[in-house]
Structure formats: structure tokens, C-alpha cells
Write an enzyme that holds these catalytic residues in place. Sequence first.
Site, PDB file in Angstrom:
ATOM      1  N   LYS A  22       0.955  -1.022   0.224  1.00 29.46           N
ATOM      2  CA  LYS A  22       0.352   0.141  -0.065  1.00 29.46           C
ATOM      3  C   LYS A  22       0.491   1.270   0.187  1.00 29.46           C
ATOM      4  O   LYS A  22       0.691   1.931  -0.779  1.00 29.46           O
ATOM      5  CB  LYS A  22      -1.192   0.265   1.770  1.00 29.46           C
ATOM      6  CG  LYS A  22      -1.740   1.081   1.674  1.00 29.46           C
ATOM      7  CD  LYS A  22      -2.955   1.777   2.670  1.00 29.46           C
ATOM      8  CE  LYS A  22      -1.687   1.550   4.375  1.00 29.46           C
ATOM      9  NZ  LYS A  22      -1.340   2.817   4.208  1.00 29.46           N
ATOM     10  N   ASN A  23       1.363   1.193   0.939  1.00 33.35           N
ATOM     11  CA  ASN A  23       2.612   2.158   1.046  1.00 33.35           C
ATOM     12  C   ASN A  23       3.377   2.593   0.524  1.00 33.35           C
ATOM     13  O   ASN A  23       4.266   3.967   0.289  1.00 33.35           O
ATOM     14  CB  ASN A  23       3.902   2.453   2.233  1.00 33.35           C
ATOM     15  CG  ASN A  23       2.208   2.552   3.442  1.00 33.35           C
ATOM     16  OD1 ASN A  23       1.051   2.556   3.006  1.00 33.35           O
ATOM     17  ND2 ASN A  23       2.539   2.627   4.831  1.00 33.35           N
ATOM     18  N   CYS A 115      -4.570  12.124  12.838  1.00 33.25           N
ATOM     19  CA  CYS A 115      -5.496  10.980  12.819  1.00 33.25           C
ATOM     20  C   CYS A 115      -4.890  10.226  14.255  1.00 33.25           C
ATOM     21  O   CYS A 115      -4.346  11.190  14.944  1.00 33.25           O
ATOM     22  CB  CYS A 115      -4.919   9.654  11.641  1.00 33.25           C
ATOM     23  SG  CYS A 115      -3.300   9.743  11.644  1.00 33.25           S
ATOM     24  N   ARG A 120       0.384  14.365  12.518  1.00 36.85           N
ATOM     25  CA  ARG A 120       0.523  14.402  11.082  1.00 36.85           C
ATOM     26  C   ARG A 120       0.970  15.854  10.377  1.00 36.85           C
ATOM     27  O   ARG A 120       0.181  15.952   9.372  1.00 36.85           O
ATOM     28  CB  ARG A 120      -0.763  13.767  10.412  1.00 36.85           C
ATOM     29  CG  ARG A 120      -1.309  12.176  10.550  1.00 36.85           C
ATOM     30  CD  ARG A 120       0.412  11.397  11.726  1.00 36.85           C
ATOM     31  NE  ARG A 120       0.498  10.705  10.301  1.00 36.85           N
ATOM     32  CZ  ARG A 120       0.615   9.508   9.382  1.00 36.85           C
ATOM     33  NH1 ARG A 120      -0.975   8.969  10.093  1.00 36.85           N
ATOM     34  NH2 ARG A 120       0.620   9.105   8.582  1.00 36.85           N
ATOM     35  N   LEU A 124       7.769  19.469   7.085  1.00 37.66           N
ATOM     36  CA  LEU A 124       8.668  19.353   6.055  1.00 37.66           C
ATOM     37  C   LEU A 124       8.675  19.384   4.488  1.00 37.66           C
ATOM     38  O   LEU A 124       8.968  19.651   3.780  1.00 37.66           O
ATOM     39  CB  LEU A 124       9.158  17.945   6.361  1.00 37.66           C
ATOM     40  CG  LEU A 124       9.464  17.852   8.081  1.00 37.66           C
ATOM     41  CD1 LEU A 124       9.711  16.659   8.528  1.00 37.66           C
ATOM     42  CD2 LEU A 124      10.704  18.859   8.344  1.00 37.66           C
ATOM     43  N   ASP A 306       4.781   0.495  11.785  1.00 35.23           N
ATOM     44  CA  ASP A 306       3.899   0.209  11.340  1.00 35.23           C
ATOM     45  C   ASP A 306       3.605  -1.491  12.036  1.00 35.23           C
ATOM     46  O   ASP A 306       2.603  -2.199  11.515  1.00 35.23           O
ATOM     47  CB  ASP A 306       3.762   0.285   9.931  1.00 35.23           C
ATOM     48  CG  ASP A 306       3.226   1.361   9.661  1.00 35.23           C
ATOM     49  OD1 ASP A 306       3.737   1.422   8.573  1.00 35.23           O
ATOM     50  OD2 ASP A 306       3.057   2.185  10.340  1.00 35.23           O
ATOM     51  N   ARG A 398      -8.477  -0.270   4.682  1.00 36.11           N
ATOM     52  CA  ARG A 398      -7.841   0.103   4.209  1.00 36.11           C
ATOM     53  C   ARG A 398      -6.242  -0.239   3.698  1.00 36.11           C
ATOM     54  O   ARG A 398      -5.638   0.111   2.895  1.00 36.11           O
ATOM     55  CB  ARG A 398      -7.494   1.597   4.836  1.00 36.11           C
ATOM     56  CG  ARG A 398      -8.253   2.483   5.255  1.00 36.11           C
ATOM     57  CD  ARG A 398      -8.268   3.189   6.211  1.00 36.11           C
ATOM     58  NE  ARG A 398      -7.116   3.935   6.086  1.00 36.11           N
ATOM     59  CZ  ARG A 398      -6.432   4.710   6.407  1.00 36.11           C
ATOM     60  NH1 ARG A 398      -6.204   5.292   7.938  1.00 36.11           N
ATOM     61  NH2 ARG A 398      -4.946   5.372   5.585  1.00 36.11           N
TER      62      ARG A 398
END
Length: 420
Positions: A22-23, A115, A120, A124, A306, A398
Site C-alpha cells: 500500500k505504502n 489521525c 501528522r 517538512l 507500522d 484500508r
Amino acid sequence: MDSLLIKGGIPLEGEVQISGAKNAVLPIMAGALLTEERCIIRNVPDLSDVRFMGQILASLGAEVKFEAGTLEIQAAKLKGTGDYDLIRKMRGSICILGPLLARLHQAKVSLPGGCVIGSRPVDLHLKGLAALGAKLKVEGGYVLAKAPRLVGADIFLGGRSGPTVLGTANLMMAATLAEGVTVIESAACEPEVVDLANFLISMGAKISGAGSPTIQVQGVDALHGTEHEVIPDRIEAATFAIAAAATNGEITILGSRPDHLSAVLDKLRESGVKIDRRGRTLVVSRGPRLNPVDITTLPYAGFPTDVQAQMMVLMTLTPGLSIITERVFESRFMHVSELARLGAEISIEGPSAIVKGGRPLSGAPIMASDLRASAALVIAGMAARGSTQVNRVYHIDRGYERIDDKLRALGARIQRVKEA
Ligand code: EPZ
């Protein structure tokens, strides 16, 4: 909102195929905006975040087709503003900012909502794009950006919590079409950043150093279409490995990239998990006994944030005191209170969670809060005695492709309960 009903105490057995990351795919989808030609992206997981990003790109004027794990994206014509309700809902959408600036020289992107794992910020991202000459302002919940021309620059992108993954992605993408050379110092080194760089290079971008803290980009006039296969999801692979150990089963994980999982495999072995590596296949089972461990989450190649929640579940089953320190996000312990409802004994001391493990978990209704915490709660439900209902599993959809199907195929007693 759907729930997952889980009957615990059943060891997982069998084979599981890891899906695309996903990432990696989310920034790669944004990267397809950098050319007016067609991009074909393979090994794409069918996730709600991927479909969301597809809708966002379509709202910007791109043609998006997604079927059987392959995405076709063509941004022949683009408009600088998209569907803000969609953009606001998904943090990953911030990475359309760089491509839009590079292609259209202007963009309006909603600030990603915070979130449960933290505020978040995107300071930067903005610092990097401003260094390339973009004029940016934050107004009414949006980032408004203009850049008649982007000019390469040397930028230090490190923040108070270390590098930024999507910030590095945004800047690298904008720099591909900037004039001159951009050097990104303190760049994120995640495999997903490397996969994005490889995708951009296959489009004609001139990038070196991806995967190291210093990335150099030589701007070019235009990029062309390409075909690319997304890397496997290292976080999904880690999640299934921990599920095997937590349920005292034995599973064969197919199609992962063990070289992307060194820190996780090292910690799992230290905790007593048995891992046999055969090329890209991992055979994982719990060894004769589990040992408590001390883990600190760090930017890659450190232990990934994660995987923190999933590892905590394994530690609740491990006799002794384990310490898990979260150094990437300021508040990523939402799963602790839910694990306590299953009988886990965990106390939080600042950035650390102290897990007093060894007592069996017992099932109860619990609530998912964020993507990875949801996966941890599913693992806990499978390890617990009795039944567990994990509510709000839209979080899990997700980031995990058909997780209940994959777990059922491994023998888990898990069913999806559609909300009436
Ligand atoms: C990416 O998020 C991942 N998401 C996250 O995975 C992952 O946890 C995170 O990287 C860290 O590895 C995607 O790739 C879509 P960061 P990202 O910018 O890029 C601070 C999942 O579960 N920071 O690397 O948004 C930030 O607050 C998700 O799949 C700033 O201070 O994370 C955090 O403390 C969750 N200013 C740290 O840096 C900025 O401008 C790392 O954040 C940007 C970030």
C-alpha cells in the site's frame, strides 16, 4: 460499519500470498501525474485507500482504470484542484502536491486530517517544496501552492522525529521536473521510497541514492509513460508472521521480500519465533518458548512503527516484561486500552509501553482505531480464548487486502458481520 467476529484459540496453518505494498502504490499513483502518457502499475492490492487515491486522481482529470490487480493511469489533461472531501479523508493524498506543482505549476490540496496516531504535520513537505521555489500558504484547511518554475536546490528534510517518508516522496517527484539538480539530505530510506524512485526512473527521471539518506535528482524536461510492478507489502508480511507465532501455528509466507524485513525478523527470532527463509518464502512458527524483548520503533532500517501494535500482541502472550518504545509517532498506543479489555497487562510510561505478558487473553468486543492497531486486535482475537468482535474494521480494509479471506484460508474462525 462492518465487524469481524473471531473465535480464538485456533493455530494458523497453511500458505499465504503477500499482496503489493500500500505504502508504495499510493505515492506511485501520484507519480503517474507527472506525465501525460499512460502508466501501467501491476501487483496493486485492492484496498479502499487505493480506490480512494484513484478517485482523487480521476477528480483531477486523470483517466484511471483498476482491474485484476493492475492500474492504468493516464493524466493527459489535469486540473489543479480535486475532490476535497476525498483528499481531506486520506493522509496519503498529500503526495499529489509535488506532482501537481511540477506538472501544472500550481496546486490546491487539503491539509491531511490528523489521525489517531498523531497530528501528522506537513511542515517538512512545505519546507522542501518552498526550497524548490514554490510559494505556499495554508488557508482554510488547504495548502495553496504556486511555482511558475521549480529550481533544484539542496534541502535538509529531517524533522524532530527523523525523516519523512511521504515528504521525501513529494520532494523527489517535484524535483524530477525542476531545473537543475536537487539534493535531499536526511531523506527517508524506506523500501517504498526506493520503489517510487525506480518507478520514476523508468519514466525517464534521473535519480540516484534512493534508499540512502542522500537522494540526488537531476531535473528533466518531461517524463514518459511506463510499466511497473509494485514491491510486496513488508508490513502485511510482518503481520502474518506475528499472527502465526501468536496463534502457535505454522504458516508459509509466499512472495515477500525478507530483505525488507531484517529488523522485524531479527526481533521475532530474539523473541523465540522460529523463522526459516527459503528465498522469498518464509516459514514461521512459535519456537519452544517465547522471550520478552525490548523494542524501539525507528525510521527504516530500524523496527517499523507500522509493526509496533502487532508485536505488542505477541508480547502480551510472552511471560515476563517487554518494553516497546514508539519513537516515530507521538501517540500510537490506541490499541493498548483495547488489548486491556482482553486481559492484557500493559502500562504506558511516556513513549514506552511496558507489557507484563504471559497471562492468556480472553475474548471481548473491542474497537479498531487505526489501520495497524486493527490488525493487532485481529491477531489478539485469534490468540484469545473465546470470541472477540472487532468493530469498525473499515480501518483494516484500508491497508490489508481481503484479510479475513486470507486468515480463513489459514484456518482462522473469522467472519465479517455486515452492519445492519
Ligand atoms: C508513511 O506515513 C506511511 N504511510 C505510514 O504508514 C508510516 O507509519 C510512516 O510513513 C512512517 O514510516 C504511507 O506511506 C501512506 P512520515 P508519513 O512523514 O509519510 C513527522 C500505515 O499504517 N513529520 O514519515 O505520513 C510525523 O509527525 C501508515 O500504513 C513531521 O514532523 O509519515 C511523524 O512523527 C501509518 N513533519 C514522523 O515525521 C512533516 O512534514 C514520520 O512521519 C512530516 C512528518
